[in-house]
Write a protein that holds these residues in place. Structure first.
Motif, mmCIF file in Angstrom:
data_model
loop_
_atom_site.group_PDB
_atom_site.id
_atom_site.type_symbol
_atom_site.label_atom_id
_atom_site.label_comp_id
_atom_site.label_asym_id
_atom_site.label_seq_id
_atom_site.Cartn_x
_atom_site.Cartn_y
_atom_site.Cartn_z
ATOM 1 N N SER A 29 3.113 -14.072 -7.583
ATOM 2 C CA SER A 29 3.638 -14.295 -8.925
ATOM 3 C C SER A 29 4.693 -15.400 -8.967
ATOM 4 C CB SER A 29 4.228 -13.001 -9.486
ATOM 5 O OG SER A 29 5.307 -12.574 -8.682
ATOM 6 N N ASP A 30 5.118 -15.872 -7.788
ATOM 7 C CA ASP A 30 6.107 -16.943 -7.751
ATOM 8 C C ASP A 30 5.913 -17.789 -6.500
ATOM 9 O OD1 ASP A 30 7.362 -15.605 -5.584
ATOM 10 O OD2 ASP A 30 8.699 -14.523 -6.936
ATOM 11 N N ALA A 31 6.786 -18.747 -6.305
ATOM 12 C CA ALA A 31 6.657 -19.714 -5.214
ATOM 13 C C ALA A 31 6.900 -19.130 -3.824
ATOM 14 C CB ALA A 31 7.605 -20.891 -5.451
ATOM 15 N N ARG A 32 7.398 -17.915 -3.739
ATOM 16 C CA ARG A 32 7.668 -17.328 -2.424
ATOM 17 C C ARG A 32 6.389 -17.001 -1.658
ATOM 18 N NH1 ARG A 32 11.265 -12.423 -3.832
ATOM 19 N NH2 ARG A 32 9.759 -12.404 -5.534
ATOM 20 N N GLY A 33 5.271 -16.848 -2.345
ATOM 21 C CA GLY A 33 3.995 -16.595 -1.678
ATOM 22 C C GLY A 33 3.888 -15.217 -1.056
ATOM 23 N N LEU A 34 4.395 -14.198 -1.730
ATOM 24 C CA LEU A 34 4.419 -12.849 -1.165
ATOM 25 C C LEU A 34 3.119 -12.070 -1.352
ATOM 26 C CD1 LEU A 34 8.016 -11.799 -2.275
ATOM 27 C CD2 LEU A 34 7.274 -12.661 -0.039
ATOM 28 N N GLY A 35 2.212 -12.558 -2.174
ATOM 29 C CA GLY A 35 0.963 -11.827 -2.398
ATOM 30 C C GLY A 35 1.182 -10.518 -3.139
ATOM 31 N N ASP A 36 2.096 -10.517 -4.089
ATOM 32 C CA ASP A 36 2.454 -9.284 -4.776
ATOM 33 C C ASP A 36 1.455 -8.853 -5.846
ATOM 34 O OD1 ASP A 36 3.412 -11.638 -6.074
ATOM 35 O OD2 ASP A 36 4.723 -10.426 -7.337
ATOM 36 N N ALA A 66 -1.780 4.838 -13.614
ATOM 37 C CA ALA A 66 -1.043 4.504 -12.391
ATOM 38 C C ALA A 66 -1.751 5.058 -11.161
ATOM 39 C CB ALA A 66 0.386 5.038 -12.463
ATOM 40 N N ASP A 67 -2.281 6.263 -11.256
ATOM 41 C CA ASP A 67 -3.015 6.860 -10.139
ATOM 42 C C ASP A 67 -4.326 6.114 -9.897
ATOM 43 O OD1 ASP A 67 -1.043 8.786 -9.784
ATOM 44 O OD2 ASP A 67 -2.054 10.217 -11.113
ATOM 45 N N GLN A 68 -4.989 5.711 -10.968
ATOM 46 C CA GLN A 68 -6.233 4.950 -10.838
ATOM 47 C C GLN A 68 -5.958 3.599 -10.180
ATOM 48 O OE1 GLN A 68 -7.904 4.744 -14.787
ATOM 49 N NE2 GLN A 68 -8.152 6.957 -14.910
ATOM 50 N N ALA A 69 -4.886 2.944 -10.581
ATOM 51 C CA ALA A 69 -4.533 1.647 -9.998
ATOM 52 C C ALA A 69 -4.272 1.784 -8.496
ATOM 53 C CB ALA A 69 -3.310 1.061 -10.697
ATOM 54 N N ARG A 70 -3.537 2.807 -8.101
ATOM 55 C CA ARG A 70 -3.266 3.019 -6.677
ATOM 56 C C ARG A 70 -4.558 3.334 -5.923
ATOM 57 N NH1 ARG A 70 1.602 4.972 -8.828
ATOM 58 N NH2 ARG A 70 0.789 7.083 -9.072
ATOM 59 N N TRP A 71 -5.469 4.100 -6.522
ATOM 60 C CA TRP A 71 -6.749 4.413 -5.878
ATOM 61 C C TRP A 71 -7.563 3.137 -5.683
ATOM 62 C CZ3 TRP A 71 -11.991 4.108 -6.979
ATOM 63 C CH2 TRP A 71 -12.827 4.873 -6.172
ATOM 64 N N ILE A 72 -7.604 2.279 -6.702
ATOM 65 C CA ILE A 72 -8.341 1.008 -6.601
ATOM 66 C C ILE A 72 -7.760 0.163 -5.468
ATOM 67 C CG2 ILE A 72 -8.771 -1.181 -7.776
ATOM 68 C CD1 ILE A 72 -8.897 0.508 -10.426
ATOM 69 N N LEU A 73 -6.442 0.028 -5.417
ATOM 70 C CA LEU A 73 -5.814 -0.770 -4.355
ATOM 71 C C LEU A 73 -6.024 -0.150 -2.979
ATOM 72 C CD1 LEU A 73 -2.532 -1.868 -6.132
ATOM 73 C CD2 LEU A 73 -4.378 -3.367 -5.307
ATOM 74 N N THR A 74 -6.051 1.162 -2.897
ATOM 75 C CA THR A 74 -6.320 1.826 -1.617
ATOM 76 C C THR A 74 -7.713 1.480 -1.118
ATOM 77 O OG1 THR A 74 -4.826 3.657 -2.099
ATOM 78 C CG2 THR A 74 -6.550 4.071 -0.467
ATOM 79 N N GLN A 75 -8.698 1.521 -2.006
ATOM 80 C CA GLN A 75 -10.074 1.216 -1.603
ATOM 81 C C GLN A 75 -10.197 -0.240 -1.150
ATOM 82 O OE1 GLN A 75 -11.918 3.948 -1.319
ATOM 83 N NE2 GLN A 75 -10.113 4.882 -2.232
ATOM 84 N N ALA A 76 -9.544 -1.151 -1.863
ATOM 85 C CA ALA A 76 -9.601 -2.567 -1.502
ATOM 86 C C ALA A 76 -8.899 -2.831 -0.178
ATOM 87 C CB ALA A 76 -8.976 -3.410 -2.616
ATOM 88 N N SER A 106 6.180 -1.013 -5.370
ATOM 89 C CA SER A 106 5.234 -1.699 -4.504
ATOM 90 C C SER A 106 4.280 -0.705 -3.846
ATOM 91 C CB SER A 106 5.989 -2.483 -3.434
ATOM 92 O OG SER A 106 5.105 -3.285 -2.700
ATOM 93 N N TYR A 107 2.997 -1.026 -3.863
ATOM 94 C CA TYR A 107 1.980 -0.165 -3.262
ATOM 95 C C TYR A 107 1.012 -1.054 -2.506
ATOM 96 C CZ TYR A 107 -1.329 3.615 -2.679
ATOM 97 O OH TYR A 107 -2.149 4.553 -2.131
ATOM 98 N N VAL A 108 0.762 -0.774 -1.251
ATOM 99 C CA VAL A 108 0.012 -1.619 -0.307
ATOM 100 C C VAL A 108 0.400 -3.093 -0.480
ATOM 101 C CG1 VAL A 108 -1.897 -0.030 0.143
ATOM 102 C CG2 VAL A 108 -2.143 -1.663 -1.703
ATOM 103 N N ASN A 109 1.709 -3.294 -0.563
ATOM 104 C CA ASN A 109 2.332 -4.617 -0.678
ATOM 105 C C ASN A 109 2.054 -5.327 -1.995
ATOM 106 O OD1 ASN A 109 3.577 -4.462 1.859
ATOM 107 N ND2 ASN A 109 1.660 -5.039 2.837
ATOM 108 N N HIS A 110 1.632 -4.601 -3.013
ATOM 109 C CA HIS A 110 1.389 -5.199 -4.330
ATOM 110 C C HIS A 110 2.246 -4.516 -5.385
ATOM 111 C CE1 HIS A 110 -1.872 -7.431 -2.619
ATOM 112 N NE2 HIS A 110 -2.600 -6.350 -2.379
ATOM 113 N N ASP A 111 2.759 -5.331 -6.302
ATOM 114 C CA ASP A 111 3.506 -4.824 -7.448
ATOM 115 C C ASP A 111 2.648 -4.798 -8.708
ATOM 116 O OD1 ASP A 111 5.885 -4.576 -5.935
ATOM 117 O OD2 ASP A 111 6.309 -6.705 -6.235
ATOM 118 N N PHE A 112 1.549 -5.546 -8.679
ATOM 119 C CA PHE A 112 0.657 -5.656 -9.826
ATOM 120 C C PHE A 112 -0.791 -5.548 -9.363
ATOM 121 C CE2 PHE A 112 4.369 -8.300 -10.547
ATOM 122 C CZ PHE A 112 4.834 -7.825 -11.762
#
Length: 136
Positions: A29-36, A66-76, A106-112
């Motif tokens: 989301s910014d120039a730091r390149g964190l992969g958020d 919120a639970d669905q989003a975390r489940w999607i990120l877990t599968q990915a 932050s969840y699996v290193n993602h904020d979004f």
């Protein structure tokens, strides 16, 4: 209706989930390149990403967004760690973002989580079909 069209070059993991073929990558989301930002999108010209949320609700048994989003990120994240699926290290892709979801932490290193549809450079050559056939 898609909200945002995003084109970039990054590592993309293509994997099957239920009847869907999905692609997972991250952006910053910014120039730091964190992969958020975790981007999980359907590799299907007819998809819009909402089928992924329905899968999280139905297969994942999750009722809240919120639970669905975390489940999607877990599968990915699981698909990337297993490394048994198609990995495209420097793919140039275009995603059509339908939904943006801000996680409460932050969840699996993602904020979004961004979801929608994605086109890959070799979608016509069968990367999605190869991913569907490979299991780790």
């Amino acid at each position: 209706m898609f909200l945002t069209e995003l084109t970039a070059t990054s590592r993309v993991t293509v994997f099957p989930l239920g009847a869907l073929t999905l692609a997972y990558t991250s952006q910053s989301s910014d120039a730091r390149g964190l992969g958020d930002i975790g981007l999980v999108a359907v590799v299907d010209a007819l998809g819009d990403g909402e089928e992924l949320w329905r899968l999280a609700r139905d297969l994942g048994g999750r009722g809240r967004d919120a639970d669905q989003a975390r489940w999607i990120l877990t599968q990915a994240s699981r698909a990337r760690v297993v490394a048994g699926y198609t990995d495209l290290p420097y793919a140039t892709w275009t995603a059509y973002i339908r939904r943006r979801f801000g996680l409460d932490g932050s969840y699996v290193n993602h904020d979004f989580l961004f979801t929608g549809r994605i086109t890959l450079p070799d979608s016509r050559s069968g990367a999605g079909r190869r991913a569907a056939g490979r299991r780790g």
